[in-house]
Design a protein around this motif. Structure first.
Motif, PDB file in Angstrom:
ATOM      1  N   UNK A 287       0.798  -1.233   0.000  1.00  0.00           N
ATOM      2  CA  UNK A 287       0.000   0.000   0.000  1.00  0.00           C
ATOM      3  C   UNK A 287       0.829   1.282   0.000  1.00  0.00           C
ATOM      4  N   UNK A 288       1.909   1.404   0.779  1.00  0.00           N
ATOM      5  CA  UNK A 288       2.726   2.621   0.658  1.00  0.00           C
ATOM      6  C   UNK A 288       3.312   2.807  -0.732  1.00  0.00           C
ATOM      7  N   UNK A 289       3.660   1.697  -1.411  1.00  0.00           N
ATOM      8  CA  UNK A 289       4.146   1.815  -2.792  1.00  0.00           C
ATOM      9  C   UNK A 289       3.062   2.384  -3.698  1.00  0.00           C
ATOM     10  N   UNK A 290       1.818   1.972  -3.467  1.00  0.00           N
ATOM     11  CA  UNK A 290       0.695   2.514  -4.234  1.00  0.00           C
ATOM     12  C   UNK A 290       0.550   4.014  -3.997  1.00  0.00           C
ATOM     13  N   UNK A 291       0.859   4.461  -2.774  1.00  0.00           N
ATOM     14  CA  UNK A 291       0.708   5.886  -2.448  1.00  0.00           C
ATOM     15  C   UNK A 291       1.676   6.754  -3.236  1.00  0.00           C
ATOM     16  N   UNK A 292       2.795   6.181  -3.707  1.00  0.00           N
ATOM     17  CA  UNK A 292       3.714   6.953  -4.551  1.00  0.00           C
ATOM     18  C   UNK A 292       3.035   7.398  -5.836  1.00  0.00           C
ATOM     19  N   UNK A 293       2.062   6.635  -6.300  1.00  0.00           N
ATOM     20  CA  UNK A 293       1.406   6.927  -7.574  1.00  0.00           C
ATOM     21  C   UNK A 293       0.099   7.698  -7.408  1.00  0.00           C
ATOM     22  N   UNK A 294      -0.706   7.312  -6.412  1.00  0.00           N
ATOM     23  CA  UNK A 294      -2.042   7.911  -6.298  1.00  0.00           C
ATOM     24  C   UNK A 294      -2.141   8.918  -5.169  1.00  0.00           C
ATOM     25  N   UNK A 295      -1.096   9.025  -4.319  1.00  0.00           N
ATOM     26  CA  UNK A 295      -1.134   9.989  -3.232  1.00  0.00           C
ATOM     27  C   UNK A 295      -1.225   9.318  -1.876  1.00  0.00           C
ATOM     28  N   UNK A 296      -0.703  10.035  -0.874  1.00  0.00           N
ATOM     29  CA  UNK A 296      -0.708   9.489   0.491  1.00  0.00           C
ATOM     30  C   UNK A 296      -2.130   9.456   1.070  1.00  0.00           C
ATOM     31  N   UNK A 297      -2.859  10.561   0.933  1.00  0.00           N
ATOM     32  CA  UNK A 297      -4.182  10.644   1.560  1.00  0.00           C
ATOM     33  C   UNK A 297      -5.176   9.625   1.015  1.00  0.00           C
ATOM     34  N   UNK A 298      -5.290   9.437  -0.310  1.00  0.00           N
ATOM     35  CA  UNK A 298      -6.240   8.436  -0.798  1.00  0.00           C
ATOM     36  C   UNK A 298      -5.954   7.035  -0.269  1.00  0.00           C
ATOM     37  N   UNK A 299      -4.670   6.659  -0.215  1.00  0.00           N
ATOM     38  CA  UNK A 299      -4.316   5.332   0.285  1.00  0.00           C
ATOM     39  C   UNK A 299      -4.602   5.226   1.780  1.00  0.00           C
ATOM     40  N   UNK A 300      -4.333   6.284   2.526  1.00  0.00           N
ATOM     41  CA  UNK A 300      -4.582   6.245   3.971  1.00  0.00           C
ATOM     42  C   UNK A 300      -6.071   6.186   4.277  1.00  0.00           C
ATOM     43  N   UNK A 301      -6.869   6.946   3.548  1.00  0.00           N
ATOM     44  CA  UNK A 301      -8.318   6.891   3.770  1.00  0.00           C
ATOM     45  C   UNK A 301      -8.870   5.514   3.407  1.00  0.00           C
ATOM     46  N   UNK A 302      -8.387   4.953   2.288  1.00  0.00           N
ATOM     47  CA  UNK A 302      -8.831   3.608   1.908  1.00  0.00           C
ATOM     48  C   UNK A 302      -8.371   2.575   2.933  1.00  0.00           C
ATOM     49  N   UNK A 303      -7.157   2.744   3.473  1.00  0.00           N
ATOM     50  CA  UNK A 303      -6.649   1.815   4.484  1.00  0.00           C
ATOM     51  C   UNK A 303      -7.463   1.892   5.766  1.00  0.00           C
ATOM     52  N   UNK A 304      -7.808   3.113   6.182  1.00  0.00           N
ATOM     53  CA  UNK A 304      -8.625   3.271   7.380  1.00  0.00           C
ATOM     54  C   UNK A 304      -9.980   2.592   7.199  1.00  0.00           C
ATOM     55  N   UNK A 305     -10.560   2.760   6.004  1.00  0.00           N
ATOM     56  CA  UNK A 305     -11.830   2.079   5.721  1.00  0.00           C
ATOM     57  C   UNK A 305     -11.651   0.566   5.738  1.00  0.00           C
ATOM     58  N   UNK A 306     -10.507   0.086   5.224  1.00  0.00           N
ATOM     59  CA  UNK A 306     -10.237  -1.346   5.228  1.00  0.00           C
ATOM     60  C   UNK A 306     -10.109  -1.908   6.624  1.00  0.00           C
TER      61      UNK A 306
END
Length: 433
Positions: A287-306
């Motif tokens: 997931x942090x690798x994904x954040x390099x491409x789509x942004x930190x906040x979108x990945x963190x919000x999706x992770x919190x929901x997960x």
């Protein structure tokens, strides 16, 4: 006679890129191994607890003190030494810290009672707390900005994989062939080897060189308290309090929830809890690798929901070990993603270079001391007075609170920032080799 032609800009650039990539994988590998050894040293004592209780005449309260001493020392050390790393350079902190926690881990094999074990573990926590924020900045310095998330994720997955996932298996097997003091002594040697290699490999960049890894590109001198002027730091502290409260409550109460409330046996409980290490490692890697491409906040919000959805389903699933394992693995994968991004890119990218380790250390230290200390005590109170089935819902509310803080964070991913400004990000401009 062969004469080497002078380097031209066209020939020098590929050599510089190759040198940068070589330094990147060497430094990231060493810092990942260092964090893995921190995880081993920290969680080594867990599978040894029954043997230590028998041989050193310990009781349950002693075990709590031993565990708490390391966590408290770790948090205070990270809080206080982050700024030291900013002032004297991360290399001067990393190498002595690695030597220190390796020797202290081995010294644990010479403990003769609860007092000596508490003292050894506390000093080990000081060394590991100093190592952690400095190693995160060393990893980011070695990485191009477009790979901050991926490489910090590789580093942060190692404590989960080695400490929570493999250490209990290896230690219980070693107990068949050697006594516990030798196991402590055995783990000291890898750390000394990695410390020697880090001394040889790690560079000592100037503030100007590291500044390119931040959104501010500010290499000027700043006092430590100025770190709170950057909103990602106080928000990161709130996030870390929430993430660690969730993690510690899961580790502390879920074993009893599975056995006492769902009436699973010990083997089934152990199978389900193994998801903590392996799920955390996968989440920190992907997931942090994904954040390099789509942004930190979108990945963190999706992770919190997960995390929320997985735990919500977990708490509504009966005594089904496979379903519980899957839910907890997804939850821990998302949770480790949140922790990795909070202590790494979200904190360090948002502040001037002279405050990068300070920011990470503040978030780690305050989160460790309060999130790791106050939350389980409150959860234990709820379990005692209202039932464990009510106490285990506490992670749901801490994740919700953390998600609110995430929504207010400033985006720091270079890809998102550059795209917003209409500037193309440069793939290999990270470290200058």
């Amino acid at each position: 006679m062969n004469v080497t032609p002078p380097l031209t800009p066209s020939t020098a650039a590929p050599l510089q890129v190759e040198s940068s990539k070589s330094y990147e994988w060497k430094a990231v590998t060493l810092m990942a191994l260092g964090m893995g050894l921190v995880g081993i040293d920290r969680f080594l004592i867990v599978p040894l607890m029954p043997v230590l209780m028998r041989d050193l005449k310990l009781d349950y309260q002693d075990l709590g003190h031993i565990t708490g001493a390391l966590a408290l020392a770790w948090g205070l050390s990270a809080l206080l030494t982050g700024n030291l790393s900013d002032r004297i350079g991360f290399k001067r902190v990393i190498v002595p810290a690695m030597v220190g926690f390796s020797l202290l881990a081995g010294l644990g094999g010479l403990a003769t009672g609860v007092g000596s074990l508490i003292a050894i573990r506390a000093f080990m926590g000081v060394a590991e707390g100093a190592f952690t924020p400095a190693s995160i900045i060393a990893t980011m310095d070695a990485s191009p900005p477009s790979r901050h998330g991926r490489n910090v994720g590789i580093q942060q997955m190692m404590p989960a994989l080695l400490g929570l996932g493999l250490t209990p298996i290896v230690v219980t097997q070693l107990l068949k062939v050697m006594n516990w003091p030798w196991i402590f002594l055995l783990v000291a040697f890898p750390g000394l080897i990695v410390a020697f290699l880090a001394q040889r490999v790690l560079r000592r960049p100037s503030p100007v060189e590291i500044a390119k890894h931040t959104a501010t590109h500010d290499a000027a001198h700043h006092r430590w308290y100025e770190v709170f002027r950057y909103r990602n730091v106080p928000l990161g502290i709130i996030c870390m309090l929430c993430w660690l409260a969730c993690q510690i409550v899961i580790a502390a109460l879920f074993p009893n929830y599975l056995v006492d409330y769902l009436h699973l046996d010990i083997q089934q409980m152990g199978f389900i809890l193994s998801s903590l290490g392996f799920g955390g490692a996968i989440g920190a890697l992907v997931l942090p690798a994904l954040s390099d491409r789509v942004g930190r906040k979108p990945v963190m919000l999706a992770s919190a929901a997960g995390v929320f959805l997985s735990l919500w389903i977990f708490l509504r699933t009966g005594a089904s070990p496979v379903a519980l394992f899957i839910c907890l693995m997804i939850a821990m994968g998302c949770l480790y993603s949140l922790i990795t991004l909070t202590v790494g890119p979200v904190a360090a990218e948002a502040v001037p270079v002279q405050l990068m380790s300070t920011a990470s250390g503040m978030i780690i230290g305050i989160g460790e001391v309060f999130g790791g200390g106050v939350a389980p005590a409150y959860a234990g109170y709820l379990a005692k007075h209202f039932g464990i089935e009510h106490a285990v819902t506490m992670p749901l509310w801490t994740i919700c609170a953390g998600a609110i803080a995430v929504a207010a964070l400033k985006e720091t991913a270079p890809a998102r920032i550059f795209n917003k400004r209409g500037i193309e990000s440069e793939e290999n401009g990270g470290n200058g080799g």
